[in-house]
Design a protein around this motif. Structure first.
Motif, PDB file in Angstrom:
ATOM      1  N   PHE A 170       0.907  -1.022  -0.010  1.00 37.40           N
ATOM      2  CA  PHE A 170      -0.216  -0.352  -0.191  1.00 37.40           C
ATOM      3  C   PHE A 170       1.078   1.530   0.309  1.00 37.40           C
ATOM      4  N   VAL A 171       1.887   1.469   0.669  1.00 39.42           N
ATOM      5  CA  VAL A 171       3.155   2.408   0.933  1.00 39.42           C
ATOM      6  C   VAL A 171       3.916   2.322  -0.522  1.00 39.42           C
ATOM      7  N   SER A 172       4.339   1.141  -1.361  1.00 39.53           N
ATOM      8  CA  SER A 172       4.923   2.010  -2.285  1.00 39.53           C
ATOM      9  C   SER A 172       4.388   2.350  -3.298  1.00 39.53           C
ATOM     10  N   PRO A 173       3.119   2.162  -4.581  1.00 34.99           N
ATOM     11  CA  PRO A 173       2.257   3.546  -5.110  1.00 34.99           C
ATOM     12  C   PRO A 173       2.793   5.503  -4.461  1.00 34.99           C
ATOM     13  N   LEU A 174       2.449   5.303  -3.883  1.00 35.28           N
ATOM     14  CA  LEU A 174       2.993   6.120  -2.917  1.00 35.28           C
ATOM     15  C   LEU A 174       4.376   7.452  -3.127  1.00 35.28           C
ATOM     16  N   ILE A 175       5.467   5.819  -2.686  1.00 33.77           N
ATOM     17  CA  ILE A 175       6.730   5.957  -2.913  1.00 33.77           C
ATOM     18  C   ILE A 175       7.589   5.977  -4.429  1.00 33.77           C
ATOM     19  N   MET A 176       6.933   5.059  -5.174  1.00 34.12           N
ATOM     20  CA  MET A 176       7.150   5.350  -6.422  1.00 34.12           C
ATOM     21  C   MET A 176       6.269   6.692  -6.945  1.00 34.12           C
ATOM     22  N   ILE A 177       5.504   7.224  -6.321  1.00 35.02           N
ATOM     23  CA  ILE A 177       5.069   8.672  -6.868  1.00 35.02           C
ATOM     24  C   ILE A 177       6.267   9.828  -6.706  1.00 35.02           C
ATOM     25  N   ILE A 178       7.132   9.753  -4.926  1.00 38.38           N
ATOM     26  CA  ILE A 178       7.533  11.173  -4.470  1.00 38.38           C
ATOM     27  C   ILE A 178       8.756  10.496  -5.073  1.00 38.38           C
ATOM     28  N   SER A 179       9.807   9.373  -5.211  1.00 42.67           N
ATOM     29  CA  SER A 179      10.359   8.945  -5.774  1.00 42.67           C
ATOM     30  C   SER A 179      10.683   9.638  -7.259  1.00 42.67           C
ATOM     31  N   SER A 180       9.438   9.387  -8.106  1.00 48.44           N
ATOM     32  CA  SER A 180       9.543   9.941  -9.484  1.00 48.44           C
ATOM     33  C   SER A 180       9.741  11.853  -9.574  1.00 48.44           C
ATOM     34  N   LEU A 181       9.674  12.674  -8.326  1.00 49.20           N
ATOM     35  CA  LEU A 181       9.941  13.965  -8.061  1.00 49.20           C
ATOM     36  C   LEU A 181      11.184  13.976  -7.921  1.00 49.20           C
ATOM     37  N   GLY A 182      12.202  13.289  -7.118  1.00 50.58           N
ATOM     38  CA  GLY A 182      13.259  13.410  -7.125  1.00 50.58           C
ATOM     39  C   GLY A 182      14.746  12.815  -8.013  1.00 50.58           C
ATOM     40  N   ASN A 183      13.744  11.801  -8.466  1.00 52.18           N
ATOM     41  CA  ASN A 183      13.766  11.615 -10.379  1.00 52.18           C
ATOM     42  C   ASN A 183      14.829  12.745 -11.019  1.00 52.18           C
ATOM     43  N   GLY A 184      13.067  13.533 -11.030  1.00 54.36           N
ATOM     44  CA  GLY A 184      13.158  14.372 -11.805  1.00 54.36           C
ATOM     45  C   GLY A 184      13.693  15.620 -11.481  1.00 54.36           C
ATOM     46  N   LEU A 185      14.035  15.783 -10.673  1.00 58.48           N
ATOM     47  CA  LEU A 185      14.507  16.924  -9.990  1.00 58.48           C
ATOM     48  C   LEU A 185      16.386  16.492 -10.475  1.00 58.48           C
ATOM     49  N   GLY A 186      16.895  15.092 -10.539  1.00 56.53           N
ATOM     50  CA  GLY A 186      17.845  14.721 -10.989  1.00 56.53           C
ATOM     51  C   GLY A 186      18.003  15.322 -12.349  1.00 56.53           C
ATOM     52  N   ILE A 187      17.139  14.365 -13.284  1.00 59.88           N
ATOM     53  CA  ILE A 187      17.175  14.809 -14.661  1.00 59.88           C
ATOM     54  C   ILE A 187      17.021  16.867 -15.099  1.00 59.88           C
ATOM     55  N   GLY A 188      16.575  17.169 -14.025  1.00 61.81           N
ATOM     56  CA  GLY A 188      16.323  18.610 -14.276  1.00 61.81           C
ATOM     57  C   GLY A 188      17.735  19.479 -14.492  1.00 61.81           C
ATOM     58  N   ALA A 189      18.626  19.122 -13.182  1.00 61.74           N
ATOM     59  CA  ALA A 189      19.528  18.932 -13.334  1.00 61.74           C
ATOM     60  C   ALA A 189      20.665  19.014 -13.876  1.00 61.74           C
ATOM     61  N   ASN A 190      21.288  17.778 -14.351  1.00 59.13           N
ATOM     62  CA  ASN A 190      21.194  17.068 -15.189  1.00 59.13           C
ATOM     63  C   ASN A 190      21.289  17.765 -16.513  1.00 59.13           C
ATOM     64  N   SER A 191      19.882  17.943 -17.085  1.00 55.62           N
ATOM     65  CA  SER A 191      19.753  18.554 -18.287  1.00 55.62           C
ATOM     66  C   SER A 191      20.793  20.250 -18.026  1.00 55.62           C
ATOM     67  N   ILE A 192      20.007  20.542 -17.158  1.00 58.04           N
ATOM     68  CA  ILE A 192      20.460  21.792 -17.221  1.00 58.04           C
ATOM     69  C   ILE A 192      21.938  22.573 -17.532  1.00 58.04           C
ATOM     70  N   ILE A 193      22.857  21.900 -16.478  1.00 57.42           N
ATOM     71  CA  ILE A 193      24.156  21.561 -16.162  1.00 57.42           C
ATOM     72  C   ILE A 193      24.893  21.094 -17.978  1.00 57.42           C
ATOM     73  N   SER A 194      24.268  20.034 -18.461  1.00 60.71           N
ATOM     74  CA  SER A 194      25.178  19.483 -19.162  1.00 60.71           C
ATOM     75  C   SER A 194      25.060  20.500 -20.854  1.00 60.71           C
ATOM     76  N   ARG A 195      23.862  21.500 -20.726  1.00 62.33           N
ATOM     77  CA  ARG A 195      23.316  22.035 -21.869  1.00 62.33           C
ATOM     78  C   ARG A 195      24.628  23.448 -21.486  1.00 62.33           C
ATOM     79  N   PHE A 196      24.544  23.496 -20.248  1.00 57.16           N
ATOM     80  CA  PHE A 196      25.672  25.006 -20.241  1.00 57.16           C
ATOM     81  C   PHE A 196      27.217  24.587 -20.098  1.00 57.16           C
ATOM     82  N   ILE A 197      27.658  23.161 -19.553  1.00 55.17           N
ATOM     83  CA  ILE A 197      29.024  22.975 -20.331  1.00 55.17           C
ATOM     84  C   ILE A 197      29.655  22.687 -21.406  1.00 55.17           C
ATOM     85  N   GLY A 198      28.220  22.607 -22.174  1.00 57.00           N
ATOM     86  CA  GLY A 198      27.735  22.702 -24.214  1.00 57.00           C
ATOM     87  C   GLY A 198      28.186  24.505 -24.390  1.00 57.00           C
TER      88      GLY A 198
END
Length: 453
Positions: free
Chosen positions: A59-87
């Motif tokens: 019962f907790v797992s779906p909520l964990i998946m949703i919250i974890s997706s927010l953390g992964n989203g921040l990671g993807i956002g950081a990866n994207s913008i920093i890579s572009r600035f490095i370019g």
């Protein structure tokens, strides 16, 4: 500002995108497989506490998946913008974007915990955890109180990954997964903490993964993307850019979770428990087998991000075309493997005479959905390429279109055409194919028409 090893990583990405994708994707794939394996190991240890505890985790797992997706989203956002600035080659922007990513992550995770914890019981009751609510709350409280450790480790790793230092970025996360496997039984059984021990093992392993990442970034300072808070200049456009990529990425995952719930509901209504259970097992098998495809997709965030920042259309096209061809080849091998070994794969999850029916049903599903692996390369590459270029909202809209078609065709095939549970699987296959082709065609055309002024 940086060492020779770091320059060679960036030089590889800028000048040899095909080789860079090969290099970056390998540790990502290993990490993803370890995380999947860790999830299975967790389930085995927790199952020893009894069916009520196992149900509470469910019962907790779906909520964990949703919250974890927010953390992964921040990671993807950081990866994207920093890579572009490095370019772009603008050092000040690289430093500022890195600091912005960390500040945003810390603030976001604290606020999220403060919002979640007071209402955790109500949320879990809404999810149907009434009979095991005490177990569910005990587990969820520890996980969400320590969510800051997971989020910070994800974003610190993303900062390092954005420069192409993939082994350095993934090593601590892989180590955390292994640590979690080791301390799980110690905390659960030896220290007799039960379900709280399982949650504590997850939080502790995430916290430990921060140590080497923080050492490289803040103490040794041997990363290309420097983090210097004295050079922080608040820029809401950077926060917006990170969230513009990160939040849509999170919403995509949430959308997929919701559609999966709807599919389970359809299966339950016309096929019963055996249909839901069989589909769940088949989905886990497919998830493991398509991991290499997603690993290659994630590698594109760094490679295409740098090319986009550098305004190098040729490298964007090379990365996109090479990744598509490579993942389609993997899909052919994967589909062939499934068609040949489907009965044996099913036996890994359902064995014995009493499991014969479910075993045959899982095999049947794999024979149908095995062809769905051809939709994964198109989607995985498209989504990550768009995220790399900062087009998170476009990526999200395309995902919504695809998932809508996914559900719509399943409903039509199952009920209007009267094909029953098989109709759902054929509908998923049809909707997935059409949706993925729409996504791929859009991005192929977008890259073809792309121009930098």
């Amino acid at each position: 500002m940086f060492s020779d090893g770091e320059v060679s990583d960036i030089d590889l990405i800028k000048n040899y995108p095909k080789k860079a994708i090969n290099k970056l994707s390998t540790p990502i794939i290993i990490s993803m497989l370890l995380i999947t394996f860790n999830s299975l190991i967790d389930s085995i240890w927790i199952s020893g506490l009894g069916p009520e505890v196992l149900a509470a985790i469910g019962f907790v797992s779906p909520l964990i998946m949703i919250i974890s997706s927010l953390g992964n989203g921040l990671g993807i956002g950081a990866n994207s913008i920093i890579s572009r600035f490095i370019g772009e080659g603008t050092d000040d922007k690289i430093v500022n974007a890195s600091v912005h990513s960390i500040i945003l992550t810390i603030c976001f995770s604290i606020v999220l915990s403060l919002i979640l914890l007071p209402f955790i019981k109500n949320i879990l009751m809404f999810f149907g955890a009434g009979e095991v609510i005490d177990y569910a709350i005990s587990y969820a409280w520890i996980i969400f109180a320590g969510i800051i450790f997971e989020f910070v480790s994800i974003v610190l790793a993303a900062i390092i990954r954005s420069e192409g230092a993939i082994y350095k970025s993934m090593g601590p996360l892989i180590g955390a997964t292994i640590i979690n496997m080791i301390i799980d039984p110690i905390l659960i059984y030896f220290l007799n903490l039960g379900i709280k021990g399982a949650a504590l093992a997850t939080v502790v392993s995430s916290a430990l993964s921060i140590i080497p990442l923080a050492y490289w970034i803040f103490i040794k300072k041997d990363t290309f993307a420097k983090v210097d808070f004295s050079k922080y200049h608040r820029n809401f456009a950077i926060y917006k850019d990170i969230l513009t990529v990160g939040i849509p990425s999170s919403l995509e995952t949430i959308c997929i979770c919701i559609v999966t719930i709807f599919i389970n509901s359809l299966l339950s209504s016309i096929g019963g428990i055996i249909a839901v259970g069989g589909y769940g097992v088949a989905l886990r098998i497919l998830s493991v087998l398509i991991t290499p495809i997603f690993g290659i997709g994630v590698a594109n965030i760094t490679v295409v991000g740098m090319a986009y920042g550098e305004k190098n259309k040729a490298n964007i096209s090379k990365s996109f075309n090479y990744s598509t061809k490579m993942t389609l080849k993997i899909a052919i091998v994967t589909c062939s493997f499934i068609l040949i070994f489907a009965p044996y794969l099913a036996e890994l999850f359902a064995y014995g005479e009493s499991s014969q029916n479910i075993n045959e049903y899982i095999t049947h599903i794999l024979y149908i959905l095995g062809f769905s692996v051809f939709t994964v390369p198109l989607r995985a590459i498209v989504i990550n390429v768009l995220q790399a270029m900062g087009k998170g909202i476009t990526s999200m809209c395309l995902t919504f279109i695809k998932e809508s078609m996914f559900y719509m065709f399943s409903f039509i095939f199952a009920f209007y055409l009267g094909l029953g549970p098989d109709g759902i699987y054929y509908g998923m296959l049809t909707g997935g194919m059409l949706g993925s082709l729409i996504e791929f065609s859009y991005v192929w055309y977008y890259i073809r028409k792309l121009s930098f002024n």
